[in-house]
Design a protein around this motif. Structure first.
Motif, PDB file in Angstrom:
ATOM      1  N   MET A  64      60.863  31.773  42.987  1.00 54.26           N
ATOM      2  CA  MET A  64      61.872  32.084  41.966  1.00 54.26           C
ATOM      3  C   MET A  64      62.875  33.132  42.463  1.00 54.26           C
ATOM      4  SD  MET A  64      61.395  30.107  39.542  1.00 54.26           S
ATOM      5  CE  MET A  64      60.152  28.915  39.123  1.00 54.26           C
ATOM      6  N   PHE A  65      62.364  34.122  43.196  1.00 53.65           N
ATOM      7  CA  PHE A  65      63.270  35.143  43.747  1.00 53.65           C
ATOM      8  C   PHE A  65      64.314  34.488  44.652  1.00 53.65           C
ATOM      9  CE2 PHE A  65      60.477  38.956  42.882  1.00 53.65           C
ATOM     10  CZ  PHE A  65      61.474  39.695  42.277  1.00 53.65           C
ATOM     11  N   VAL A  66      63.851  33.575  45.516  1.00 55.28           N
ATOM     12  CA  VAL A  66      64.784  32.950  46.471  1.00 55.28           C
ATOM     13  C   VAL A  66      65.791  32.079  45.730  1.00 55.28           C
ATOM     14  CG1 VAL A  66      65.005  31.352  48.418  1.00 55.28           C
ATOM     15  CG2 VAL A  66      63.165  33.022  48.407  1.00 55.28           C
ATOM     16  N   ILE A  67      65.321  31.219  44.816  1.00 53.68           N
ATOM     17  CA  ILE A  67      66.296  30.299  44.191  1.00 53.68           C
ATOM     18  C   ILE A  67      67.257  31.023  43.242  1.00 53.68           C
ATOM     19  CG2 ILE A  67      64.848  28.239  44.463  1.00 53.68           C
ATOM     20  CD1 ILE A  67      64.309  28.315  41.479  1.00 53.68           C
ATOM     21  N   HIS A  72      71.696  31.999  44.427  1.00 55.62           N
ATOM     22  CA  HIS A  72      72.739  32.319  43.435  1.00 55.62           C
ATOM     23  C   HIS A  72      72.600  31.610  42.099  1.00 55.62           C
ATOM     24  CE1 HIS A  72      75.673  33.427  46.942  1.00 55.62           C
ATOM     25  NE2 HIS A  72      74.631  34.231  46.836  1.00 55.62           N
ATOM     26  N   LEU A  73      71.439  31.009  41.805  1.00 56.38           N
ATOM     27  CA  LEU A  73      71.326  30.312  40.518  1.00 56.38           C
ATOM     28  C   LEU A  73      71.559  31.265  39.346  1.00 56.38           C
ATOM     29  CD1 LEU A  73      68.408  27.705  40.721  1.00 56.38           C
ATOM     30  CD2 LEU A  73      70.845  27.309  40.512  1.00 56.38           C
ATOM     31  N   ARG A  74      71.215  32.526  39.563  1.00 59.06           N
ATOM     32  CA  ARG A  74      71.381  33.515  38.493  1.00 59.06           C
ATOM     33  C   ARG A  74      72.847  33.678  38.103  1.00 59.06           C
ATOM     34  NH1 ARG A  74      70.520  39.970  38.816  1.00 59.06           N
ATOM     35  NH2 ARG A  74      70.800  40.345  36.610  1.00 59.06           N
TER      36      ARG A  74
ATOM     37  N   HIS B  10      83.762  32.630  42.988  1.00 62.10           N
ATOM     38  CA  HIS B  10      82.902  31.852  43.876  1.00 62.10           C
ATOM     39  C   HIS B  10      81.827  31.072  43.132  1.00 62.10           C
ATOM     40  CE1 HIS B  10      84.785  33.461  47.418  1.00 62.10           C
ATOM     41  NE2 HIS B  10      84.650  34.680  46.935  1.00 62.10           N
ATOM     42  N   HIS B  11      81.702  31.262  41.851  1.00 64.67           N
ATOM     43  CA  HIS B  11      80.629  30.590  41.118  1.00 64.67           C
ATOM     44  C   HIS B  11      81.138  29.514  40.169  1.00 64.67           C
ATOM     45  CE1 HIS B  11      77.932  33.486  42.841  1.00 64.67           C
ATOM     46  NE2 HIS B  11      78.682  34.472  42.386  1.00 64.67           N
ATOM     47  N   HIS B  12      82.426  29.500  39.919  1.00 64.56           N
ATOM     48  CA  HIS B  12      82.993  28.514  38.994  1.00 64.56           C
ATOM     49  C   HIS B  12      84.253  27.892  39.583  1.00 64.56           C
ATOM     50  CE1 HIS B  12      80.831  31.584  36.550  1.00 64.56           C
ATOM     51  NE2 HIS B  12      80.255  30.487  36.109  1.00 64.56           N
ATOM     52  N   ASP B  13      84.501  26.645  39.221  1.00 66.92           N
ATOM     53  CA  ASP B  13      85.698  25.950  39.682  1.00 66.92           C
ATOM     54  C   ASP B  13      86.320  25.233  38.479  1.00 66.92           C
ATOM     55  OD1 ASP B  13      87.649  24.489  40.885  1.00 66.92           O
ATOM     56  OD2 ASP B  13      86.369  23.538  42.388  1.00 66.92           O
ATOM     57  N   SER B  14      87.458  25.740  38.057  1.00 64.73           N
ATOM     58  CA  SER B  14      88.074  25.190  36.840  1.00 64.73           C
ATOM     59  C   SER B  14      88.686  23.811  37.063  1.00 64.73           C
ATOM     60  CB  SER B  14      89.143  26.155  36.326  1.00 64.73           C
ATOM     61  OG  SER B  14      90.091  26.381  37.350  1.00 64.73           O
ATOM     62  N   THR B  15      88.790  23.390  38.344  1.00 67.06           N
ATOM     63  CA  THR B  15      89.427  22.097  38.610  1.00 67.06           C
ATOM     64  C   THR B  15      88.449  20.921  38.484  1.00 67.06           C
ATOM     65  OG1 THR B  15      88.966  22.240  40.977  1.00 67.06           O
ATOM     66  CG2 THR B  15      91.057  23.168  40.210  1.00 67.06           C
ATOM     67  N   THR B  16      87.157  21.189  38.360  1.00 73.32           N
ATOM     68  CA  THR B  16      86.196  20.091  38.203  1.00 73.32           C
ATOM     69  C   THR B  16      85.727  20.030  36.747  1.00 73.32           C
ATOM     70  OG1 THR B  16      84.288  21.463  38.712  1.00 73.32           O
ATOM     71  CG2 THR B  16      85.360  20.391  40.568  1.00 73.32           C
TER      72      THR B  16
END
Lengths: 119, 275
Positions: A64-67, A72-74, B10-16
């Motif tokens: 869980m720490f890795v994912i 960056h799932l968090r 880096h975590h979101h893309d508004s174009t998709t």
């Protein structure tokens, strides 16, 4: 090795998202410690079921720490988590089913000797 | 100042339509499917371990848990370097990204070298081959498949590393190809010859004997390392930058995935045998 990027340079740090450097270092240390604890645990003279449970839990914590942090799932959208967990649940379900199917007496794989006798 | 005013999310893309970059979505879908692939391999191994046929190898007499624990630690630390590489490129630091990518590759090569040594040791010293015991069959299939994933990961990291040198002015394809060749040769020699040799030396083999018996591949590897250093000394402006963070992150997702698979394998295949 020191070629500058065409669009962004390291000096423009203030305009980037906050660095996660310290978080990553702390998590890596936790993972290393957990791995050490796992190795020590298998040589500890305590009840077997307790060791197995502890090993499974510690592996799950590392997983869980890795994912959630390294992958960056968090910080990503929930859909990425759902998508990955669909695969994970299917894989876990397959493992559970196979282990139970072949754990039953009637479902045990033929031994080499029985197999030779049959054929 | 104004050129840097727009921060890249880096975590979101508004174009998709999903708000997730397509590359990231593709990798997550692939990794989810790969979970099932490894799930079946791990369960096959466990099923036959729970019902061992007569004459099966005895794992605790075969395994070297100290080496495997060290390999696990190395793979975890490679994940740290990979995370730092992504962190660096998200902040536009190309130089640091290169260093971290090289470090991740190096640690990946150490892990693979450990596996090469382990397989060789099991076959030649413990006489456990792919076909002479069911344990050997499932063990080599599972850990070999994982090792192949790690090797592909090292290759992907190498390609990403070479890509960071692509000139902004365009061209340089042949140079990039030669650079990639040097990286691939150096990594190959590292995990097939150098790391297993170092482990043998740690376990008591002679340095002189190792150097003389592997002189040719070691020389080729050294030449590849020199070529890598030569290719890396260019000073022209490069195309690679913060906008490519998603590419580094995608390779990183794959790398972390091989790490989490190993977390499971280490516990299920190695540690549980010692109970």
């Amino acid at each position: 090795m020191s070629a500058p990027a065409a669009t962004h340079t390291p000096t423009a740090v203030g305009h980037h998202e906050p660095s996660k450097f310290h978080i990553y270092i702390q998590i890596a240390m936790i993972l290393a410690v957990i791995t050490g604890v796992e190795v020590v645990l298998v040589y500890t003279p305590i009840v077997k079921w307790l060791v197995v449970t502890a090993l499974v839990l510690l592996s799950a914590v590392k997983f869980m720490f890795v994912i959630f942090f390294f992958m960056h799932l968090r910080w990503d959208k929930m859909f990425c988590t759902i998508l990955f967990f669909i695969g994970l649940v299917l894989a876990g379900g397959t493992m559970w089913a196979l282990l139970h199917l072949f754990g039953a007496d009637a479902g045990k794989p033929l031994s080499a000797v029985v197999g030779l006798l049959l054929f | 100042m104004s050129s840097h005013a727009a921060t890249i999310d880096h975590h979101h893309d508004s174009t998709t339509s999903t708000g997730i970059p397509n590359k990231k979505l593709l990798w997550w879908a692939f990794l989810a499917s790969d979970c099932m692939f490894f799930g079946t391999l791990i369960s096959t191994h466990l099923v036959y371990r729970l019902n061992p046929p007569p004459g099966n190898a005895i794992p605790t007499q075969v395994f070297n848990i100290e080496l495997t624990s060290f390999s696990t630690f190395i793979l975890l630390m490679s994940s740290l370097l990979m995370a730092l590489a992504v962190n660096a490129i998200q902040r536009g630091n190309v130089r640091s990204t290169r260093t971290m990518l090289l470090g991740t590759m190096f640690f990946g090569c150490i892990f693979l070298g450990g596996q090469v040594y382990e397989f060789g040791h099991f076959v030649h010293m413990k006489h456990m081959t792919l076909s002479n015991s069911l344990f050997g069959s499932t063990f080599y299939t599972l850990t070999g498949t994982h090792g192949t994933h790690v090797a592909i990961g090292v290759l992907l990291l190498g390609m990403m590393y070479v890509r960071t040198f692509k000139p902004a002015a365009g061209g340089g394809l042949s140079m990039n190809f030669l650079h990639m060749l040097a990286v691939a040769v150096a990594a190959g020699v590292a995990f097939i010859v150098f790391v297993p040799g170092m482990i043998e030396i740690i376990y008591g083999a002679g340095i002189g004997e190792f150097l003389s018996s592997h002189a040719v591949p070691l020389s080729v590897g050294a030449a590849a390392c020199i070529a890598m250093a030569w290719f890396a000394r260019q000073s022209s402006t490069v195309e690679f930058g913060e906008k490519n963070a998603i590419d580094v992150e995608a390779v990183g997702l794959y790398w972390h995935f091989v790490d989490i698979v190993w977390i499971i394998i280490f516990t299920a295949v190695y540690l549980l045998e010692y109970l």
